[in-house]
Design an enzyme around this catalytic site. Structure first.
Site, mmCIF file in Angstrom:
data_model
loop_
_atom_site.group_PDB
_atom_site.id
_atom_site.type_symbol
_atom_site.label_atom_id
_atom_site.label_comp_id
_atom_site.label_asym_id
_atom_site.label_seq_id
_atom_site.Cartn_x
_atom_site.Cartn_y
_atom_site.Cartn_z
ATOM 1 N N HIS A 116 0.810 -1.223 0.000
ATOM 2 C CA HIS A 116 0.000 0.000 0.000
ATOM 3 C C HIS A 116 0.839 1.267 0.000
ATOM 4 O O HIS A 116 0.327 2.341 0.285
ATOM 5 C CB HIS A 116 -0.966 -0.003 1.199
ATOM 6 C CG HIS A 116 -2.062 -1.031 1.094
ATOM 7 N ND1 HIS A 116 -2.906 -1.357 2.123
ATOM 8 C CD2 HIS A 116 -2.453 -1.808 0.038
ATOM 9 C CE1 HIS A 116 -3.770 -2.291 1.723
ATOM 10 N NE2 HIS A 116 -3.496 -2.588 0.466
ATOM 11 N N THR B 279 -4.143 -8.421 10.776
ATOM 12 C CA THR B 279 -4.963 -7.803 9.711
ATOM 13 C C THR B 279 -6.377 -8.350 9.783
ATOM 14 O O THR B 279 -6.586 -9.536 10.058
ATOM 15 C CB THR B 279 -4.348 -8.028 8.311
ATOM 16 O OG1 THR B 279 -5.249 -7.506 7.324
ATOM 17 C CG2 THR B 279 -4.056 -9.488 7.997
ATOM 18 N N SER B 280 -7.346 -7.466 9.520
ATOM 19 C CA SER B 280 -8.746 -7.904 9.554
ATOM 20 C C SER B 280 -9.076 -8.702 8.301
ATOM 21 O O SER B 280 -10.133 -9.333 8.243
ATOM 22 C CB SER B 280 -9.670 -6.691 9.663
ATOM 23 O OG SER B 280 -9.426 -5.798 8.594
HETATM 24 P P1 OAD Z 1 -7.536 -3.294 10.417
HETATM 25 O O1 OAD Z 1 -7.655 -2.138 11.354
HETATM 26 O O2 OAD Z 1 -8.666 -3.553 9.481
HETATM 27 O O3 OAD Z 1 -7.304 -4.630 11.250
HETATM 28 C C1 OAD Z 1 -6.342 -4.712 12.268
HETATM 29 C C2 OAD Z 1 -6.413 -6.110 12.878
HETATM 30 O O4 OAD Z 1 -5.340 -6.233 13.795
HETATM 31 C C3 OAD Z 1 -7.706 -6.381 13.655
HETATM 32 O O5 OAD Z 1 -8.222 -7.622 13.207
HETATM 33 C C4 OAD Z 1 -7.260 -6.468 15.125
HETATM 34 O O6 OAD Z 1 -7.951 -7.458 15.852
HETATM 35 C C5 OAD Z 1 -5.801 -6.875 14.976
HETATM 36 N N1 OAD Z 1 -4.925 -6.404 16.055
HETATM 37 C C6 OAD Z 1 -4.955 -5.246 16.764
HETATM 38 N N2 OAD Z 1 -3.932 -5.147 17.626
HETATM 39 C C7 OAD Z 1 -3.214 -6.289 17.467
HETATM 40 C C8 OAD Z 1 -2.027 -6.806 18.060
HETATM 41 N N3 OAD Z 1 -1.355 -6.132 19.003
HETATM 42 N N4 OAD Z 1 -1.561 -8.008 17.642
HETATM 43 C C9 OAD Z 1 -2.227 -8.724 16.696
HETATM 44 N N5 OAD Z 1 -3.362 -8.293 16.095
HETATM 45 C C10 OAD Z 1 -3.837 -7.093 16.470
HETATM 46 O O7 OAD Z 1 -6.152 -3.099 9.628
HETATM 47 P P2 OAD Z 1 -5.664 -3.785 8.275
HETATM 48 O O8 OAD Z 1 -6.170 -5.169 8.160
HETATM 49 O O9 OAD Z 1 -4.215 -3.537 8.186
HETATM 50 O O10 OAD Z 1 -5.656 0.420 3.500
HETATM 51 O O11 OAD Z 1 -6.403 -2.883 7.202
HETATM 52 C C11 OAD Z 1 -6.149 -3.135 5.846
HETATM 53 C C12 OAD Z 1 -6.181 -1.860 5.064
HETATM 54 O O12 OAD Z 1 -7.373 -1.139 5.327
HETATM 55 C C13 OAD Z 1 -5.076 -0.855 5.418
HETATM 56 O O13 OAD Z 1 -3.868 -1.124 4.780
HETATM 57 C C14 OAD Z 1 -5.675 0.432 4.947
HETATM 58 C C15 OAD Z 1 -7.059 0.274 5.491
HETATM 59 O O14 OAD Z 1 -8.055 1.016 4.892
HETATM 60 C C16 OAD Z 1 -5.567 1.555 2.811
HETATM 61 O O15 OAD Z 1 -5.500 2.643 3.348
HETATM 62 C C17 OAD Z 1 -5.535 1.345 1.324
#
Ligand code: OAD
Length: 240
Positions: free
Chosen positions: A112, A181-182
């Protein structure tokens, strides 16, 4: 643990959860996620930048400041160490914070983009340093068009070369780790499934997974900053 010790090629996909323990907010968590407080349509789309370039620029400048004040956490550091303990490790991240590189990971695919770069809106020239005066976004030093963050916005294509390397790693690895990641944003979200369908073992490390009983599938409900160092110590005693 046995899968980790035996793996010849580990592919890892990380998301915002990996950086949560560095104090960087995630996107979708109910109270603290960025998308609970801000609207992606107003801040992370090409239309938003056309409508209000200064607002978008300033939001990314704020996120850049958060990242500059943060440091890699034990989860980032464990992944960088793991790269040196297995024959091959490809780290694919959706994060734009650059913390994996700062932790020392080198075989790194930033799907990204990266907050530390901007690019010319007109010509696409990428810059890693730029001056910020009164005009925001700052003008491109070569042509005067506005500079924009070098990140992928909703509705935009991912960088093709990065995506191809990620597909290749997911379809040829023997162990895939999906961490923090979600799994809701495509095309990154399909990588774990592609790896699993191609025969790899899949471990999902997240705060909101439930355990599942499938062969080659491990669901680990844990924080990455705690679990990854512990996993390394257990799999490579003495080395990590
Ligand atoms: P999300 O905010 O959607 O998901 C974060 C995940 O991390 C959740 O499932 C939490 O349960 C988990 N989590 C939180 N703290 C944690 C920890 N300490 N250890 C392990 N897990 C933990 O974030 P992303 O999946 O990264 O894209 O989101 C994907 C994309 O959506 C991002 O790259 C961004 C966003 O919109 C763009 O901006 C294009």
């Amino acid at each position: 643990m046995r899968a980790l010790r035996a793996a010849q090629h580990v592919a890892v996909l990380t998301g915002a959860g990996v950086s949560a323990e560095s104090g960087i907010p995630t996107f979708r968590e109910a109270q603290t996620g960025l998308w609970a407080r801000f609207s992606p349509e107003e801040l992370a789309t090409p239309e938003a930048f056309r409508r209000n370039p200064r607002l978008v620029w300033e939001w990314y400048a704020w996120r850049r400041q958060l990242v500059a004040a943060a440091a890699p956490n034990p989860g980032h550091l464990a992944l960088a160490r793991l790269e040196r303990l297995v024959p091959r490790l490809t780290l694919i991240t959706q994060n734009v914070d650059g913390l994996h590189a700062r932790a020392g990971s080198t075989d790194l695919i930033e799907l990204h983009g990266n907050l530390a770069r901007v690019r010319c809106l007109a010509e696409g020239t990428v810059y890693t340093s730029w001056a910020e005066g009164d005009t925001l976004p700052p003008p491109c030093p070569a042509c005067g068009a506005p500079l924009r963050p070098d990140v992928v916005w909703f509705g935009e294509q991912l960088p093709q070369a990065a995506l191809e390397r990620a597909w290749a790693a997911a379809s040829s690895c023997d162990l895939f780790l999906s961490i923090g990641t979600s799994g809701l944003v495509q095309p990154a979200a399909t990588l774990p499934e592609l790896a699993y369908r191609s025969g790899a073992s899949l471990a999902v490390i997240n705060l909101d997974v439930a355990s599942a009983a499938e062969p080659r599938l491990y669901q680990l409900h844990a924080s990455s900053g705690k679990l990854l160092p512990a996993l390394l110590r257990a799999a490579f005693p003495g080395a990590a």
